[in-house]
Enzyme design. Structure first.
Site, PDB file in Angstrom:
ATOM      1  N   SER A 558      47.537  15.787 -23.019  1.00  0.00           N
ATOM      2  CA  SER A 558      48.226  15.935 -24.299  1.00  0.00           C
ATOM      3  C   SER A 558      47.529  16.975 -25.153  1.00  0.00           C
ATOM      4  O   SER A 558      46.318  17.220 -25.002  1.00  0.00           O
ATOM      5  CB  SER A 558      48.250  14.591 -25.041  1.00  0.00           C
ATOM      6  OG  SER A 558      48.709  14.737 -26.364  1.00  0.00           O
ATOM      7  N   TYR A 571      44.956   6.486 -28.550  1.00  0.00           N
ATOM      8  CA  TYR A 571      45.724   7.398 -27.702  1.00  0.00           C
ATOM      9  C   TYR A 571      44.982   8.717 -27.508  1.00  0.00           C
ATOM     10  O   TYR A 571      44.820   9.197 -26.375  1.00  0.00           O
ATOM     11  CB  TYR A 571      47.092   7.651 -28.345  1.00  0.00           C
ATOM     12  CG  TYR A 571      47.947   8.661 -27.619  1.00  0.00           C
ATOM     13  CD1 TYR A 571      48.680   8.302 -26.493  1.00  0.00           C
ATOM     14  CD2 TYR A 571      48.030   9.979 -28.060  1.00  0.00           C
ATOM     15  CE1 TYR A 571      49.466   9.223 -25.826  1.00  0.00           C
ATOM     16  CE2 TYR A 571      48.811  10.910 -27.401  1.00  0.00           C
ATOM     17  CZ  TYR A 571      49.523  10.530 -26.284  1.00  0.00           C
ATOM     18  OH  TYR A 571      50.302  11.451 -25.630  1.00  0.00           O
TER      19      TYR A 571
END
Length: 681
Positions: A558, A571
């Site tokens: 990400s 996350y």
């Protein structure tokens, strides 16, 4: 408006599909059928005699009008007067093109002469196991006479071609009561005045031969049971097959990449448990359709199923070297100066007593069909041994067909393989969103894909979308569970023979400020993505190193792996963990030819399972926008002002694995439409 097929064409297609749907009648893509009739010549308006016949490469079971070659009978029969003799009969295939009616439909096959020269309105040429058993028996001619009397005539072995068509035409003319013939070493041909009569005659020959072999044959044609060679229990058998699969694929793919198929049917296991299986397997297959798919003989392990795995692997490598030496010698014995180059010396069929059969090909369908053909060959051996002795055509004849220039020309006409052809991928979290898009792109580029997802229904739906078991299989996998991960890889090994490309995509997103993030949140986020990626990559490395064929591991990380955004500590931290796994594994696995790279997407809202599962609402609340506008919000904060879709991430996976970046490992590719704060430094 579509034209209405000629009545004879409709009858031919219906007959072909019925015959081809039953494996007792013929093997996949084996045999052909024809019909003759009268149609109007669009130029002269006169009635013209035509023949419709299955074209080269088609399959009777799925034949459509587009798969038929259409020829003028007057021109086809005129070829008899210019036939230069059996030594030059290959030239006649090119002559068929000058007999085509109009555009001619499909390319005429080598068997066209058989259909055109036989004086019958309808002709079937089939490869039933029962018929080939008689054709490959040492005293096949006498057995054919005993089985059928004068109704079916024996035709000695001759390579398919124009002369064989002349031979069969002469047999029919000389035997007006005959309904067909058995072709030595090959199959059967039947004829009739109508489609119904021809089909009836074909089935009569096949079923009569089946009954004859069953009633006249001995009980155990493969001999008594071989002590210690019985099948392992089902679970143990498949577990051992999965352990052997990477090694066997490395053997089968020494000369060129291959996809595999595993089968442990009762037919195979019984054959391998009998005393005569080494002798019979060494004789090889006989019907041209069989050995063109299976090679002249299989590689057979000569150890019992309880032998230690390490001993089995060592012995398989020894047998492989012997196989390659023997195959090269076979080529040298028979090759002429103008023979095509040797296509590879690795086996297409590997038989493991007590475990089953591994078959290989350029794609899953080819590998699966090769295995089906070897089952046909076992059935043929059983029938021949039941009433006589199995006697396949001579080795020199096998070579003439395997390295036939016409077969070589057919191979040259095949389209170039797609970039990921023969590659086997396992994608986690592939039931939706980015993973689903990746699976679709990989299959579109030629790969076979294992669709792994926690949601079994979603995984199954995606696998079906991708084309079913010859393209993709679904597995249920919780990436936090080591046993489920091992089972997913075993499923890949049994379905396709190995694993070459793994995409770590499974994940969840917990978006909370630090003080609201619980230890349970943290542990769950890391268990799925950091720990899960580690476990999947570890299993991938085990398989890939055993294969010795290199491989690719791709992490869907990400932008958050390098960019600090608010309220998602769990996350972002686990994405950073994944990003560093890429670097660590690239450094460790490079010695095995395994490349490890990552992709850093951002703002993939549309089609995302994560965003639909609550992450979208949470992030929209953080940024103060409506959830429906979140994709556009992310787009407007990028340099390119473009929304990122799952397909864009899939494109990056292909860019990394599709062949051009062969010397790239340890790389992270941003797919975020340009986020300057996340530029890699």
């Amino acid at each position: 408006m579509a034209s209405v097929p000629h009545p004879e064409v409709s009858a031919l297609l219906e007959r072909s599909n019925r015959l081809g749907a039953d494996p007792r009648n013929t093997n996949y893509a084996g045999g052909n059928a024809s019909a003759k009739g009268t149609a109007t010549d669009p130029v002269t308006g006169a009635d013209t005699e035509l023949m419709w016949v299955k074209g080269s490469g088609g399959d009777l079971g799925t034949l459509t009008e587009a798969g038929l070659a259409v020829l003028r009978l007057d021109r086809l029969r005129a070829l008899v007067d210019v036939f230069p003799g059996v030594e030059r009969e290959d030239e006649m295939v090119a002559a068929f093109d000058y007999c085509l009616h109009g555009k001619g439909g499909a390319a005429p096959s080598i068997d066209t002469a058989m259909h055109g020269l036989v004086d019958a309105a309808h002709v079937d040429h089939l490869h039933p196991d029962s018929g080939i058993a008689l054709a490959c028996a040492a005293d096949g001619e006498a057995l054919t006479k005993e089985c059928f009397g004068d109704s079916v005539v024996w035709v000695p072995w001759r390579r398919p071609g124009f002369q064989l068509g002349l031979d069969i035409a002469a047999v029919k003319a000389a035997n007006p009561r005959a309904i067909g013939c058995v072709l030595g070493g090959h199959g059967i041909t039947a004829w009739g005045a109508s489609a119904e009569e021809c089909e009836r005659n074909s089935l009569h020959i096949i079923r009569t031969a089946e009954t004859f072999l069953e009633q006249r044959g001995k009980a155990e044609p493969f001999g008594p049971l071989l002590a210690g060679y019985g099948p392992l229990p089902g679970t143990d058998r498949r577990a051992r097959a999965a352990r052997l699969a990477p090694v066997l694929r490395s053997i089968a793919a020494t000369d060129r990449p291959q996809v595999g198929h595993f089968a442990d049917s009762d037919v195979v296991l019984d054959f391998l448990s009998r005393t005569e299986h080494p002798r019979l397997a060494a004789l090889g297959t006989s019907c041209p359709d069989h050995f063109l798919r299976t090679k002249v003989r299989p590689l057979v392990l000569d150890l019992p199923p309880t032998a230690p795995l390490e001993q089995v692997i060592e012995r398989l490598r020894e047998l492989h070297e012997e196989y390659r030496t023997e195959y090269a010698a076979y080529y040298e014995r028979h090759a002429a100066p103008d023979s095509p180059a040797m296509r590879g010396a690795d086996p297409a069929i590997v038989l493991i007593p007590g475990v089953g059969m591994f078959s290989y090909g350029k794609d899953k369908q080819t590998a699966r069909v090769a295995g089906e053909f070897y089952v046909n060959a076992i059935n043929v051996m059983r029938g021949a041994e039941a009433v006589s002795t199995y006697k396949p055509i001579p080795e020199a004849e096998k070579f003439r067909i395997e390295y036939w220039e016409l077969e070589e020309a057919k191979l040259r006409r095949m389209p170039a393989p797609k970039p990921l052809a023969t590659r086997i991928a396992l994608v986690t979290g592939a039931g939706s969103g980015i993973g689903k898009a990746i699976a679709h792109r990989l299959v579109a580029e030629g790969a076979c894909v294992v669709v792994a997802d926690l949601d079994a229904d979603s995984a199954a739906a995606v696998a079906e979308e991708l084309g079913g078991p010859d393209k993709a299989v679904a597995v249920t996998a919780d990436v936090t569970d080591e046993e489920q991960i091992a089972a997913a890889f075993d499923a890949a090994l049994l379905a396709f023979g190995g694993v070459d490309l793994v995409v770590n995509n499974a994940g969840i997103s917990i978006s909370k400020p630090l003080l609201e993030t619980t230890a349970k949140d943290w542990d769950l986020q890391h268990a799925i993505m950091a720990r899960g990626s580690f476990l999947v990559s570890r299993e991938a490395a085990r398989v890939m190193t055993a294969q010795g064929l290199g491989g690719d591991i791709v992490y869907i990380a990400s932008k958050n792996a390098v960019f600090a955004s608010p309220n998602n500590i769990a996350y972002s931290a686990t994405k950073a963990d994944q990003a560093h796994q890429v670097r660590l594994l690239a450094a460790e696995l490079g010695a095995h030819g395994i490349r490890v790279n990552g992709i850093n997407p951002d703002g993939v809202v549309r089609g995302s399972g994560i965003f639909a599962g609550g992450w979208g609402a949470q992030r929209a609340a953080v940024y103060g926008v409506a959830e429906s506008e979140l994709g556009e919000f992310y787009a407007q904060r990028t340099l390119l002002k473009r929304e990122v879709l799952p397909e864009h991430v899939a494109n990056a996976v292909f860019a990394l694995t599709g062949g051009d970046l062969t010397h790239t490992t340890g790389l992270h590719i941003p797919v975020d439409a340009g986020v300057a704060a996340a530029f890699l430094r």
